[in-house]
Scaffold this active site. Structure first.
Site, PDB file in Angstrom:
ATOM      1  N   ASP A 218       0.718  -4.919   4.417  1.00 50.49           N
ATOM      2  CA  ASP A 218      -0.979  -4.545   4.572  1.00 50.49           C
ATOM      3  C   ASP A 218      -1.941  -5.725   3.318  1.00 50.49           C
ATOM      4  OD1 ASP A 218      -2.938  -2.210   4.943  1.00 50.49           O
ATOM      5  OD2 ASP A 218      -3.013  -1.513   3.472  1.00 50.49           O
TER       6      ASP A 218
ATOM      7  N   LYS B 287       1.087   8.046   0.271  1.00 46.98           N
ATOM      8  CA  LYS B 287       1.880   8.495   1.675  1.00 46.98           C
ATOM      9  C   LYS B 287       3.855   8.283   2.113  1.00 46.98           C
ATOM     10  CE  LYS B 287      -0.084   3.744   3.485  1.00 46.98           C
ATOM     11  NZ  LYS B 287      -1.033   4.442   4.388  1.00 46.98           N
TER      12      LYS B 287
ATOM     13  N   GLU C  30      -8.446   2.544   0.238  1.00 44.62           N
ATOM     14  CA  GLU C  30      -7.907   1.554  -0.534  1.00 44.62           C
ATOM     15  C   GLU C  30      -8.728   0.148  -0.032  1.00 44.62           C
ATOM     16  OE1 GLU C  30      -4.979   1.718   0.669  1.00 44.62           O
ATOM     17  OE2 GLU C  30      -5.114   0.146   1.020  1.00 44.62           O
TER      18      GLU C  30
ATOM     19  N   ASP D 266      -6.126   6.495  -0.570  1.00 44.62           N
ATOM     20  CA  ASP D 266      -5.215   5.425   0.437  1.00 44.62           C
ATOM     21  C   ASP D 266      -6.029   5.303   1.129  1.00 44.62           C
ATOM     22  OD1 ASP D 266      -3.176   4.202   1.585  1.00 44.62           O
ATOM     23  OD2 ASP D 266      -2.574   6.435   2.860  1.00 44.62           O
TER      24      ASP D 266
ATOM     25  N   ARG E 226     -11.255  -0.669   2.070  1.00 41.20           N
ATOM     26  CA  ARG E 226     -12.179  -0.659   1.844  1.00 41.20           C
ATOM     27  C   ARG E 226     -12.588  -1.025   0.765  1.00 41.20           C
ATOM     28  NH1 ARG E 226     -13.044   5.003   4.931  1.00 41.20           N
ATOM     29  NH2 ARG E 226     -10.735   4.668   5.608  1.00 41.20           N
TER      30      ARG E 226
ATOM     31  N   ASP F  65       0.662  -1.693   0.020  1.00 39.76           N
ATOM     32  CA  ASP F  65      -0.053   0.360   0.156  1.00 39.76           C
ATOM     33  C   ASP F  65       0.625   0.958  -0.049  1.00 39.76           C
ATOM     34  OD1 ASP F  65      -1.974   1.523   0.225  1.00 39.76           O
ATOM     35  OD2 ASP F  65      -2.436   1.296   2.134  1.00 39.76           O
TER      36      ASP F  65
HETATM   37  N1  BES Z   1      -3.180   0.295   5.690  1.00 39.54           N
HETATM   38  C1  BES Z   1      -3.553   1.413   5.615  1.00 39.54           C
HETATM   39  C2  BES Z   1      -3.561   1.706   7.557  1.00 39.54           C
HETATM   40  C3  BES Z   1      -2.267   0.947   7.661  1.00 39.54           C
HETATM   41  C4  BES Z   1      -2.196   2.009   8.451  1.00 39.54           C
HETATM   42  C5  BES Z   1      -2.185  -0.103   7.992  1.00 39.54           C
HETATM   43  C6  BES Z   1      -1.173   1.580   9.715  1.00 39.54           C
HETATM   44  C7  BES Z   1      -1.397  -0.239   8.949  1.00 39.54           C
HETATM   45  C8  BES Z   1      -0.640   0.061   9.887  1.00 39.54           C
HETATM   46  C9  BES Z   1      -4.633   1.750   4.705  1.00 39.54           C
HETATM   47  O1  BES Z   1      -5.326   1.507   4.085  1.00 39.54           O
HETATM   48  C10 BES Z   1      -4.688   3.746   4.821  1.00 39.54           C
HETATM   49  O2  BES Z   1      -3.859   3.343   4.774  1.00 39.54           O
HETATM   50  N2  BES Z   1      -5.903   4.177   6.183  1.00 39.54           N
HETATM   51  C11 BES Z   1      -5.426   5.692   5.771  1.00 39.54           C
HETATM   52  C12 BES Z   1      -7.107   6.009   5.582  1.00 39.54           C
HETATM   53  C13 BES Z   1      -7.327   7.188   5.649  1.00 39.54           C
HETATM   54  C14 BES Z   1      -7.215   7.628   3.710  1.00 39.54           C
HETATM   55  C15 BES Z   1      -9.003   7.769   5.394  1.00 39.54           C
HETATM   56  C16 BES Z   1      -5.110   5.758   7.049  1.00 39.54           C
HETATM   57  O3  BES Z   1      -5.320   5.264   8.082  1.00 39.54           O
HETATM   58  O4  BES Z   1      -4.763   6.925   7.136  1.00 39.54           O
HETATM   59 ZN    ZN Z   2      -3.689  -0.233   3.328  1.00 37.08          ZN
HETATM   60 MN    MN Z   3      -4.131   2.831   2.330  1.00 39.54          MN
END
Ligand code: BES
Ligand code: ZN
Ligand code: MN
Length: 493
Positions: A280, A268, A341, A339, A343, A261
């Protein structure tokens, strides 16, 4: 002999009346009160002089001519449970990590069911000995453990052995999940994981179907395909089915398999979290590993699993902000952040799962950073549309010591955060309650089927060895899902 091989390492596990000569490290249970085993050669006063009080997780290694005997603290003997034994066994495994042949009487402690004790002790020692060595040239990097003997008295031996068999299967599955999540992203893409699923399915009595890009287009899996658009690696959806004779209930599992991811166009930053985004796919890894052990554990429920696998990459063909995806169930989603993604890929998996009309769906995903803010790195979030199913997840979590905490699926108050001007919903909510709004998004894809969602973004990894967890991916959720599946009862509406 018990088969404790898990494609990673092979450990000879056995049960005997006394520690064999070859065992150079012998772990002996010592509670905070009561007698001290004579083989230690030290009485309680001597142990205490050396700072050992018998607290759970404490160890004291006493060198002998042929190796070491280890006093292993199990805590208060009156409140002892299988989880304490698993932790104690992990501590023993770490204290004895220089030795290849281990023996312990930890499963022989009175007052605790012999089967659960046998399983817990095997899990503790095997999981603490796990190392990811896939790409190291150093031949010393791996675990030294070759053989483990559980010492048990005549009365308990049979049940301890049965438990040890289960424990070996459970630990093998959790180690497999760690192995997948620790593997670098270019060494394990969506196609690779699907290939492994086919092999694993053949070995463990599962039916496996793999869906490639064209087939996913036919299935109109707009979420998975949308996330995949920026990647040069094709996506895969893997459906696995475990069908026992005369099944009791039907459980569906869905795993987030984002192999890497990057965030996509919403890239990111190159921080510590970006560094671990090869993990991920920990949800999909937990689901596949769970499936791999159902037959060995004689699970009575039918279990159908969906692994939703792709990278999330930025490129000229990547998903753009403002794009609208049409998902498998026909709902439309406006992209506000690429990001978010997880869901999107889960949504299609949940729709496919719901179409099977199972008695319950459990999905598992490294879904939100917010769950770390809310619950920290050691606790998974659980949310759902059916309290009876959430309760089953919670009681399994307690039973096997992978903690979860329920957050509210506050649809009535928070659904409007997902409102979109151009589509049925947007893919992110506001700045707060990110774990809840992500779950409300998911709930749009399960119809009326009882459903629980596990957000394992926190406990997917540990930054250093910690009990049964070895630095890196934890395999969190594997033992939990195995317990849920093996105890599954169709929830009431
Ligand atoms: N894979 C990430 C979530 C994540 C964060 C997993 C830290 C493990 C450790 C997910 O896809 C993500 O990027 N989520 C975003 C959502 C936001 C853009 C609404 C997040 O949590 O920042
Ligand atoms: Zn993710
Ligand atoms: Mn993400």
């Amino acid at each position: 002999m018990i088969d404790a091989s898990n494609a990673l390492s092979s450990v000879d596990v056995s049960v005997a009346r006394s520690a064999p000569k070859v065992a150079t490290a012998v772990g002996l249970a010592v509670a905070t009160k009561g007698s001290v085993p004579r083989q230690l050669g030290l009485n309680r006063t001597a142990l205490e002089t050396n700072g050992f009080e018998g607290k759970a997780g404490q160890t004291l290694a006493v060198p002998t001519r042929d190796g070491v005997v280890v006093a292993v603290g199990i805590g208060d003997p009156d409140s002892l449970d299988a989880n304490d034994l698993r932790s104690a066994a992990a501590a023993f495994g770490r204290a004895a990590s220089k030795h290849s042949h281990l023996a312990t009487n930890l499963a022989d402690v009175e007052g605790i069911d012999a089967r659960s004790a046998g399983a817990a002790v095997i899990e503790g020692v095997l999981l603490a000995s796990y190392r990811y060595v896939g790409l190291k040239n150093d031949s010393e990097a791996g675990s030294k453990l070759e053989a483990l003997t559980l010492v048990a008295g005549e009365k308990r031996a049979k049940a301890v052995e049965q438990g040890a068999n289960r424990g070996a299967a459970i630990a093998g599955a959790a180690a497999l999940a760690r192995e997948f999540a620790n593997t670098p992203p270019t060494h394990l893409n969506a196609k690779d994981l699907a290939d492994r699923a086919v092999e694993i399915g053949a070995e463990s009595g599962l039916q496996v179907e793999v869906f490639n890009q064209d087939q996913l287009e036919q299935l109109r899996c707009g979420g998975l395909l949308g996330v995949n658009r920026g990647s040069v690696e094709p996506p895969r959806m893997v459906k696995l089915t475990y069908t026992p004779k005369n099944p009791v209930g039907h459980l569906a599992l869905v795993g987030k398999g984002v192999m890497y991811d990057s965030g996509g166009i919403s890239l990111k930053p190159s921080d510590a979290f970006h560094q671990v985004m090869k993990m991920d796919m920990s949800g999909a890894a937990a689901v596949l590993s769970t499936m791999s052990a159902l037959k060995a554990l004689r699970c009575k429920a039918k279990v159908t699993a969906f692994l939703m696998c792709t990278d999330n990459m930025p490129s000229g063909s990547a998903l753009k902000l403002g794009d609208v995806l049409t998902m498998r169930n026909g709902k439309t989603v406006e992209i506000h952040n690429t990001d978010a993604e997880g869901r999107l890929v889960l949504a299609d998996g949940l729709s496919l799962a719901a179409e099977e009309e199972p008695d319950g769906i459990v999905d598992i995903a490294t879904l939100t950073g917010s769950v770390l803010t809310a619950l920290g790195p050691k606790i998974a979030g659980v949310l759902g549309n059916n309290q009876s199913l959430v309760d089953q997840v919670e009681s399994s979590a307690e039973a096997i010591d992978e903690p979860v905490w329920q957050l509210p699926l506050e649809t009535k108050r928070y659904r409007k955060m997902l409102d979109s001007v151009v589509a049925d919903m947007r893919n992110i909510g506001g700045p707060y309650a990110g774990t809840i709004t992500a779950s409300i998004f998911l709930s749009e894809f399960v119809g009326d089927v009882p459903w629980a969602h596990l957000d394992i973004a926190g406990p997917m990894k540990v930054d250093g060895d910690d009990g049964i967890y070895s630095k890196g991916a934890t395999g969190f959720g594997t033992r939990l899902l195995l317990d849920v599946a093996c105890n599954f009862t169709p929830p009431n509406a």
